[in-house]
Design a protein around this motif. Structure first.
Motif, mmCIF file in Angstrom:
data_model
loop_
_atom_site.group_PDB
_atom_site.id
_atom_site.type_symbol
_atom_site.label_atom_id
_atom_site.label_comp_id
_atom_site.label_asym_id
_atom_site.label_seq_id
_atom_site.Cartn_x
_atom_site.Cartn_y
_atom_site.Cartn_z
ATOM 1 N N THR A 198 21.276 51.975 -33.203
ATOM 2 C CA THR A 198 20.916 50.746 -32.564
ATOM 3 C C THR A 198 19.665 50.205 -33.006
ATOM 4 O O THR A 198 18.667 51.033 -33.473
ATOM 5 N N GLY A 199 19.398 48.958 -33.328
ATOM 6 C CA GLY A 199 18.039 48.422 -33.448
ATOM 7 C C GLY A 199 18.099 48.433 -35.162
ATOM 8 O O GLY A 199 16.921 48.243 -35.744
ATOM 9 N N SER A 200 19.218 48.279 -35.921
ATOM 10 C CA SER A 200 19.004 48.375 -37.313
ATOM 11 C C SER A 200 18.579 47.281 -38.105
ATOM 12 O O SER A 200 18.218 47.309 -38.987
ATOM 13 N N THR A 201 18.477 46.105 -37.330
ATOM 14 C CA THR A 201 17.935 44.831 -37.977
ATOM 15 C C THR A 201 16.322 45.141 -37.754
ATOM 16 O O THR A 201 15.669 44.152 -38.257
ATOM 17 N N GLY A 202 15.843 45.829 -37.151
ATOM 18 C CA GLY A 202 14.529 46.014 -36.726
ATOM 19 C C GLY A 202 13.801 46.905 -38.011
ATOM 20 O O GLY A 202 14.495 47.425 -38.799
ATOM 21 N N PHE A 203 12.503 46.960 -37.749
ATOM 22 C CA PHE A 203 11.607 47.497 -38.894
ATOM 23 C C PHE A 203 11.848 48.922 -39.196
ATOM 24 O O PHE A 203 12.444 49.288 -40.100
ATOM 25 N N LEU A 204 12.010 49.810 -38.252
ATOM 26 C CA LEU A 204 12.218 51.217 -38.262
ATOM 27 C C LEU A 204 13.813 51.311 -38.596
ATOM 28 O O LEU A 204 14.238 52.358 -39.235
ATOM 29 N N GLY A 205 14.683 50.670 -37.844
ATOM 30 C CA GLY A 205 16.081 50.950 -38.082
ATOM 31 C C GLY A 205 16.577 50.628 -39.489
ATOM 32 O O GLY A 205 17.342 51.366 -39.942
ATOM 33 N N LYS A 206 16.228 49.618 -40.111
ATOM 34 C CA LYS A 206 16.575 49.197 -41.605
ATOM 35 C C LYS A 206 16.232 50.396 -42.369
ATOM 36 O O LYS A 206 16.907 50.890 -43.430
ATOM 37 N N ILE A 207 14.945 50.830 -42.175
ATOM 38 C CA ILE A 207 14.281 52.013 -43.076
ATOM 39 C C ILE A 207 14.957 53.326 -42.728
ATOM 40 O O ILE A 207 15.730 54.120 -43.770
ATOM 41 N N LEU A 208 15.594 53.498 -41.551
ATOM 42 C CA LEU A 208 16.205 54.682 -41.375
ATOM 43 C C LEU A 208 17.934 54.703 -41.841
ATOM 44 O O LEU A 208 18.248 55.581 -42.485
ATOM 45 N N VAL A 209 18.712 53.370 -41.782
ATOM 46 C CA VAL A 209 19.885 53.135 -42.530
ATOM 47 C C VAL A 209 19.603 53.378 -44.050
ATOM 48 O O VAL A 209 20.359 54.234 -44.808
ATOM 49 N N GLU A 210 18.735 52.837 -44.693
ATOM 50 C CA GLU A 210 18.289 53.068 -46.391
ATOM 51 C C GLU A 210 18.281 54.322 -46.612
ATOM 52 O O GLU A 210 18.688 54.918 -47.454
ATOM 53 N N LYS A 211 17.236 55.120 -45.786
ATOM 54 C CA LYS A 211 16.912 56.522 -46.067
ATOM 55 C C LYS A 211 18.079 57.565 -45.996
ATOM 56 O O LYS A 211 18.429 58.329 -46.830
ATOM 57 N N ILE A 212 18.935 57.431 -45.128
ATOM 58 C CA ILE A 212 19.959 58.244 -44.766
ATOM 59 C C ILE A 212 20.930 58.011 -45.936
ATOM 60 O O ILE A 212 21.549 58.938 -46.727
ATOM 61 N N LEU A 213 21.254 56.465 -46.418
ATOM 62 C CA LEU A 213 22.223 56.527 -47.493
ATOM 63 C C LEU A 213 21.658 56.951 -48.929
ATOM 64 O O LEU A 213 22.539 57.214 -49.542
ATOM 65 N N ARG A 214 20.498 56.999 -48.962
ATOM 66 C CA ARG A 214 19.789 57.253 -50.211
ATOM 67 C C ARG A 214 19.702 58.702 -50.457
ATOM 68 O O ARG A 214 19.908 59.251 -51.355
ATOM 69 N N VAL A 215 19.176 59.435 -49.314
ATOM 70 C CA VAL A 215 19.262 60.885 -49.422
ATOM 71 C C VAL A 215 20.577 61.679 -49.048
ATOM 72 O O VAL A 215 20.533 62.820 -49.570
ATOM 73 N N GLN A 216 21.473 60.949 -48.233
ATOM 74 C CA GLN A 216 22.590 61.764 -48.168
ATOM 75 C C GLN A 216 23.823 60.755 -48.181
ATOM 76 O O GLN A 216 24.405 60.283 -47.162
#
Length: 171
Positions: A22-40
């Motif tokens: 939840t909160g994926s459109t916010g600052f931390l949320g989109k960083i988390l989504v990108e990081k997961i997709l990039r490293v895993q």
């Protein structure tokens, strides 16, 4: 023997896991989504409930407010022409609202996508960070949203991790 927490352990943990953020459109949320997709890149699915009236509007919001951002540049470079297909193989936008039970996602969609059955991880990052927000709005998002997330988590028999990220204002 104690298993040490390392970057490799964390990256490996997300392999073949389904995550709801939840909160994926916010600052931390989109960083988390990108990081997961990039490293895993072998993450199974990332479900993103966002405020939207229907599935098409939810996908549009995720396209414009999350994966369409410059932050996803490394992933765009890495995947080239396959970027869009990679993104939509992994990301599942859900029309909803954290202020409502089951994140506001209709029960038919949850059943059809098997969200509750497949979830391994929930990361609750949805919140209002406006410290001058009206009390009722802040209460709905920051308190009732957490209550709804906890109730939703109880419906997920395979859930292994529930992470709640909160904002605190120093004084």
């Amino acid at each position: 023997m104690v298993d040490t927490l390392s970057e490799e352990n964390i990256i490996g943990y997300f392999k073949n896991k389904s995550i709801l953020i939840t909160g994926s459109t916010g600052f931390l949320g989109k960083i988390l989504v990108e990081k997961i997709l990039r490293v895993q890149p072998d993450v199974k699915k990332i479900y993103l409930p966002v405020r939207a009236v229907d599935a098409a509007a939810a996908k549009h919001r995720v396209e414009t407010e999350v994966v369409g951002k410059e932050l996803f540049g490394l992933l765009r470079e890495k995947h080239g022409d396959r970027f869009q297909s990679f993104i939509w193989e992994k990301i599942v936008p859900l029309a909803g609202d954290v202020m409502r039970e089951d994140f506001g996602v209709d029960s038919e969609t949850l059943r059809e996508l098997r969200v509750t059955q497949e979830l391994d991880v929930i990361v609750n990052g949805a919140a209002t960070t406006n410290f001058y927000e009206r009390y009722d709005v802040a209460l709905d998002v920051n308190v009732m949203g957490v209550k709804h997330m906890c109730n939703f988590a109880k419906k997920c028999p395979n859930l292994k991790v529930l992470l709640h990220v909160s904002t605190v204002r120093g004084g």
